[in-house]
Design a protein around this motif. Structure first.
Motif, PDB file in Angstrom:
ATOM      1  N   THR A  38       0.846  -1.187   0.000  1.00  0.00           N
ATOM      2  CA  THR A  38       0.000   0.000   0.000  1.00  0.00           C
ATOM      3  C   THR A  38       0.882   1.237   0.000  1.00  0.00           C
ATOM      4  OG1 THR A  38      -1.807  -1.094   1.179  1.00  0.00           O
ATOM      5  CG2 THR A  38      -1.754   1.302   1.266  1.00  0.00           C
ATOM      6  N   VAL A  39       0.551   2.188  -0.863  1.00  0.00           N
ATOM      7  CA  VAL A  39       1.290   3.439  -0.987  1.00  0.00           C
ATOM      8  C   VAL A  39       0.429   4.573  -0.443  1.00  0.00           C
ATOM      9  CG1 VAL A  39       2.553   4.958  -2.548  1.00  0.00           C
ATOM     10  CG2 VAL A  39       2.314   2.531  -3.091  1.00  0.00           C
ATOM     11  N   MET A  40       1.016   5.426   0.391  1.00  0.00           N
ATOM     12  CA  MET A  40       0.300   6.564   0.967  1.00  0.00           C
ATOM     13  C   MET A  40       1.080   7.841   0.663  1.00  0.00           C
ATOM     14  SD  MET A  40      -0.544   4.572   4.516  1.00  0.00           S
ATOM     15  CE  MET A  40       0.829   3.430   4.228  1.00  0.00           C
ATOM     16  N   LEU A  41       0.457   8.746  -0.076  1.00  0.00           N
ATOM     17  CA  LEU A  41       1.095   9.985  -0.499  1.00  0.00           C
ATOM     18  C   LEU A  41       0.360  11.156   0.151  1.00  0.00           C
ATOM     19  CD1 LEU A  41       3.144  11.462  -2.304  1.00  0.00           C
ATOM     20  CD2 LEU A  41       1.491  11.297  -4.171  1.00  0.00           C
ATOM     21  N   ARG A  56       7.264   3.979  14.212  1.00  0.00           N
ATOM     22  CA  ARG A  56       6.184   4.691  13.542  1.00  0.00           C
ATOM     23  C   ARG A  56       6.781   5.793  12.664  1.00  0.00           C
ATOM     24  NH1 ARG A  56       3.928   7.030  19.268  1.00  0.00           N
ATOM     25  NH2 ARG A  56       5.536   8.633  19.631  1.00  0.00           N
ATOM     26  N   VAL A  57       5.997   6.228  11.678  1.00  0.00           N
ATOM     27  CA  VAL A  57       6.479   7.189  10.691  1.00  0.00           C
ATOM     28  C   VAL A  57       5.518   8.371  10.638  1.00  0.00           C
ATOM     29  CG1 VAL A  57       6.784   7.556   8.212  1.00  0.00           C
ATOM     30  CG2 VAL A  57       7.694   5.489   9.278  1.00  0.00           C
ATOM     31  N   ARG A  58       6.081   9.579  10.622  1.00  0.00           N
ATOM     32  CA  ARG A  58       5.262  10.775  10.476  1.00  0.00           C
ATOM     33  C   ARG A  58       5.356  11.270   9.035  1.00  0.00           C
ATOM     34  NH1 ARG A  58       5.139  16.259  14.256  1.00  0.00           N
ATOM     35  NH2 ARG A  58       3.190  17.088  13.361  1.00  0.00           N
ATOM     36  N   LEU A  59       4.209  11.556   8.439  1.00  0.00           N
ATOM     37  CA  LEU A  59       4.146  12.070   7.082  1.00  0.00           C
ATOM     38  C   LEU A  59       3.678  13.512   7.083  1.00  0.00           C
ATOM     39  CD1 LEU A  59       2.437   9.127   5.148  1.00  0.00           C
ATOM     40  CD2 LEU A  59       4.879   9.559   5.442  1.00  0.00           C
ATOM     41  N   ARG A  60       4.381  14.342   6.333  1.00  0.00           N
ATOM     42  CA  ARG A  60       3.956  15.718   6.103  1.00  0.00           C
ATOM     43  C   ARG A  60       3.677  15.892   4.616  1.00  0.00           C
ATOM     44  NH1 ARG A  60       7.932  15.812  10.056  1.00  0.00           N
ATOM     45  NH2 ARG A  60       7.376  16.913  11.988  1.00  0.00           N
ATOM     46  N   ALA A  61       3.125  17.021   4.234  1.00  0.00           N
ATOM     47  CA  ALA A  61       2.776  17.258   2.837  1.00  0.00           C
ATOM     48  C   ALA A  61       3.970  16.990   1.932  1.00  0.00           C
ATOM     49  CB  ALA A  61       2.276  18.687   2.664  1.00  0.00           C
ATOM     50  N   GLY A  62       3.773  16.169   0.918  1.00  0.00           N
ATOM     51  CA  GLY A  62       4.839  15.810  -0.005  1.00  0.00           C
ATOM     52  C   GLY A  62       5.550  14.522   0.344  1.00  0.00           C
ATOM     53  N   ASP A  63       5.356  14.007   1.563  1.00  0.00           N
ATOM     54  CA  ASP A  63       5.995  12.759   1.983  1.00  0.00           C
ATOM     55  C   ASP A  63       5.202  11.558   1.480  1.00  0.00           C
ATOM     56  OD1 ASP A  63       7.662  14.475   3.298  1.00  0.00           O
ATOM     57  OD2 ASP A  63       7.023  13.902   5.325  1.00  0.00           O
ATOM     58  N   LEU A 144       7.732  -1.184   6.575  1.00  0.00           N
ATOM     59  CA  LEU A 144       7.266   0.182   6.396  1.00  0.00           C
ATOM     60  C   LEU A 144       8.457   1.062   6.021  1.00  0.00           C
ATOM     61  CD1 LEU A 144       4.939   2.261   6.670  1.00  0.00           C
ATOM     62  CD2 LEU A 144       5.621   2.546   9.062  1.00  0.00           C
ATOM     63  N   LEU A 145       8.345   1.771   4.918  1.00  0.00           N
ATOM     64  CA  LEU A 145       9.397   2.700   4.516  1.00  0.00           C
ATOM     65  C   LEU A 145       8.761   4.041   4.199  1.00  0.00           C
ATOM     66  CD1 LEU A 145       9.537   3.285   1.153  1.00  0.00           C
ATOM     67  CD2 LEU A 145      10.082   0.860   1.188  1.00  0.00           C
ATOM     68  N   SER A 146       9.572   5.087   4.259  1.00  0.00           N
ATOM     69  CA  SER A 146       9.045   6.417   3.967  1.00  0.00           C
ATOM     70  C   SER A 146      10.091   7.248   3.233  1.00  0.00           C
ATOM     71  CB  SER A 146       8.632   7.135   5.255  1.00  0.00           C
ATOM     72  OG  SER A 146       9.757   7.364   6.087  1.00  0.00           O
ATOM     73  N   LEU A 147       9.598   8.183   2.440  1.00  0.00           N
ATOM     74  CA  LEU A 147      10.432   9.160   1.750  1.00  0.00           C
ATOM     75  C   LEU A 147       9.898  10.542   2.082  1.00  0.00           C
ATOM     76  CD1 LEU A 147      10.786   7.625  -1.828  1.00  0.00           C
ATOM     77  CD2 LEU A 147      12.674   8.060  -0.249  1.00  0.00           C
ATOM     78  N   THR A 148      10.754  11.416   2.567  1.00  0.00           N
ATOM     79  CA  THR A 148      10.328  12.776   2.858  1.00  0.00           C
ATOM     80  C   THR A 148      10.465  13.639   1.605  1.00  0.00           C
ATOM     81  OG1 THR A 148      12.526  13.515   3.535  1.00  0.00           O
ATOM     82  CG2 THR A 148      11.123  12.506   5.226  1.00  0.00           C
ATOM     83  N   SER A 149       9.801  14.757   1.608  1.00  0.00           N
ATOM     84  CA  SER A 149       9.866  15.660   0.458  1.00  0.00           C
ATOM     85  C   SER A 149      11.273  16.216   0.259  1.00  0.00           C
ATOM     86  CB  SER A 149       8.864  16.807   0.636  1.00  0.00           C
ATOM     87  OG  SER A 149       9.116  17.515   1.843  1.00  0.00           O
ATOM     88  N   GLU A 150      12.121  16.132   1.300  1.00  0.00           N
ATOM     89  CA  GLU A 150      13.510  16.574   1.138  1.00  0.00           C
ATOM     90  C   GLU A 150      14.320  15.578   0.298  1.00  0.00           C
ATOM     91  OE1 GLU A 150      12.028  16.514   4.135  1.00  0.00           O
ATOM     92  OE2 GLU A 150      11.761  18.677   4.434  1.00  0.00           O
ATOM     93  N   LEU A 181       3.694   3.546 -11.712  1.00  0.00           N
ATOM     94  CA  LEU A 181       4.735   4.559 -11.917  1.00  0.00           C
ATOM     95  C   LEU A 181       5.127   5.222 -10.601  1.00  0.00           C
ATOM     96  CD1 LEU A 181       6.487   6.026 -13.967  1.00  0.00           C
ATOM     97  CD2 LEU A 181       4.607   7.618 -14.361  1.00  0.00           C
ATOM     98  N   LEU A 182       4.148   5.474  -9.749  1.00  0.00           N
ATOM     99  CA  LEU A 182       4.436   6.071  -8.446  1.00  0.00           C
ATOM    100  C   LEU A 182       5.315   5.150  -7.607  1.00  0.00           C
ATOM    101  CD1 LEU A 182       3.962   8.288  -6.311  1.00  0.00           C
ATOM    102  CD2 LEU A 182       1.897   7.039  -5.625  1.00  0.00           C
ATOM    103  N   VAL A 183       4.988   3.871  -7.587  1.00  0.00           N
ATOM    104  CA  VAL A 183       5.778   2.906  -6.811  1.00  0.00           C
ATOM    105  C   VAL A 183       7.198   2.814  -7.344  1.00  0.00           C
ATOM    106  CG1 VAL A 183       6.024   0.453  -6.259  1.00  0.00           C
ATOM    107  CG2 VAL A 183       3.808   1.553  -6.026  1.00  0.00           C
ATOM    108  N   ILE A 184       7.338   2.717  -8.656  1.00  0.00           N
ATOM    109  CA  ILE A 184       8.669   2.606  -9.256  1.00  0.00           C
ATOM    110  C   ILE A 184       9.508   3.849  -8.964  1.00  0.00           C
ATOM    111  CG2 ILE A 184       9.900   2.504 -11.457  1.00  0.00           C
ATOM    112  CD1 ILE A 184       7.574   0.719 -12.457  1.00  0.00           C
ATOM    113  N   ALA A 185       8.906   5.036  -9.122  1.00  0.00           N
ATOM    114  CA  ALA A 185       9.644   6.273  -8.856  1.00  0.00           C
ATOM    115  C   ALA A 185      10.060   6.374  -7.396  1.00  0.00           C
ATOM    116  CB  ALA A 185       8.782   7.480  -9.250  1.00  0.00           C
ATOM    117  N   ALA A 186       9.149   6.002  -6.498  1.00  0.00           N
ATOM    118  CA  ALA A 186       9.451   6.084  -5.076  1.00  0.00           C
ATOM    119  C   ALA A 186      10.549   5.100  -4.677  1.00  0.00           C
ATOM    120  CB  ALA A 186       8.186   5.827  -4.257  1.00  0.00           C
ATOM    121  N   LEU A 187      10.469   3.872  -5.159  1.00  0.00           N
ATOM    122  CA  LEU A 187      11.460   2.874  -4.776  1.00  0.00           C
ATOM    123  C   LEU A 187      12.815   3.158  -5.416  1.00  0.00           C
ATOM    124  CD1 LEU A 187       9.350  -0.398  -4.809  1.00  0.00           C
ATOM    125  CD2 LEU A 187      10.044   0.991  -2.860  1.00  0.00           C
TER     126      LEU A 187
END
Length: 313
Positions: A38-41, A56-63, A144-150, A181-187
């Motif tokens: 599952t992808v959460m944007l 746990r992971v915190r998501l902000r706008a763009g994460d 669980l993995l996360s990418l920040t907007s930075e 495409l979103l999953v591939i770009a993120a990974l």
């Protein structure tokens, strides 16, 4: 094919679940759908992803966050907020006490939550069956993995935001491809991090001996490879290759070759109408019977059962 392309070629969404979730604090949703990925944007506001175990992971706008199933997790404005809804397999939504929600949180086309212009907006895409995601890719990911907007700037956010609420012919196919495409770009961004921990075989591709052997196997799985021939191609002895390959990859060369062939066969069963005999020849088995026997031993189902129910293998 480069190593990363080989790893990321797996996502093939088919009628994936995509939704625009909109909430006002306090809010919390417990997810127990057992989906493989599952992808959460995060589009607006912020949220916490709280797994059963681990950080746990915190998501902000763009994460962005990716949760690998089947373990449950909770999405909330605050980790202390009790769940107000429960998501079960098949997209069923219940109150925490088990009563069905009966569409009470539906806000329009693929929109769900408190109100359409809520303080928090989260785009969610879910692969419903494991067969839509390559097993090697799932095995390479943490729960669980996360990418920040930075770390990355997702150019797909405006497009997905616009498309997810449309109701036009072919819309499911559009959303499936956008999710892939979103999953591939993120990974790709996640594996490029300096601290990334890719799977052992991926790291081993950088080894001058084992990397060459891996490419030989991946580029021509139908060839009747032996350890002796692979060792000769790599310029080392059989014993040296066996030791080095096992140390770097985590399994012997022939075990890796078998797993690679069966993974390719599983993909071809799912994605083509080729006969079992044709697939057997494509991946290096002498007959349909030999492939069927090996496939059932590893996957627990026959190739025919896998083709009919791809998510089960």
């Amino acid at each position: 094919m480069d190593a990363l392309a080989g790893l990321l070629e797996g996502p093939r969404a088919r009628g994936a679940f995509m939704i625009r979730a909109c909430f006002d604090p306090p809010w919390a949703v417990r997810v127990e759908d057992r989906a493989p990925l599952t992808v959460m944007l995060m589009v607006r506001g912020d949220a916490w992803i709280v797994p059963e175990s681990g950080e746990r992971v915190r998501l902000r706008a763009g994460d962005l966050a990716i949760a690998r199933g089947p373990d449950p997790y909770t999405c909330a404005d605050d980790p202390a907020t009790p769940p107000q809804a429960l998501i079960l397999p098949g997209g069923e939504c219940h109150y925490p006490d088990g009563r069905p929600l009966n569409g009470s949180m539906d806000l329009g086309v693929r929109t769900w939550g408190d109100r359409a212009d809520g303080a928090t907006v989260l785009l969610i895409g879910t692969y419903l069956v494991r067969g839509e995601i390559g097993g090697r890719l799932l095995d390479a990911l943490p729960p669980l993995l996360s990418l920040t907007s930075e770390l990355w700037d997702c150019p797909l956010t405006p497009l997905i935001t616009a498309e997810v609420t449309r109701d036009e012919p072919g819309q499911e196919v559009v959303l499936d491809r956008l999710l892939d495409l979103l999953v591939i770009a993120a990974l790709r961004a996640w594996f490029a991090r300096p601290q990334a921990e890719p799977p052992a075989w991926y790291r081993a591709l950088g080894d001058p001996v084992v990397g060459r052997v891996l490419r030989l196997i991946q580029d021509d799985p139908a060839h009747p490879w032996t350890v002796a021939e692979l060792a000769a191609k790599a310029g080392v002895s059989r014993a040296a290759l066996a030791r080095r390959f096992t140390r770097l990859v985590g399994e012997p060369p022939m075990a890796y070759l078998t797993a690679w062939r069966l993974a390719l066969a599983a993909d071809r069963l799912r994605d083509t109408d080729d006969t079992l005999g044709a697939i057997a020849r494509q991946v290096g088995y002498g007959s349909a019977f030999a492939l069927s026997t090996a496939f059932k031993r590893v996957y627990g189902v026959s190739p025919q059962e896998h083709r009919a129910r791809p998510g089960q293998a």
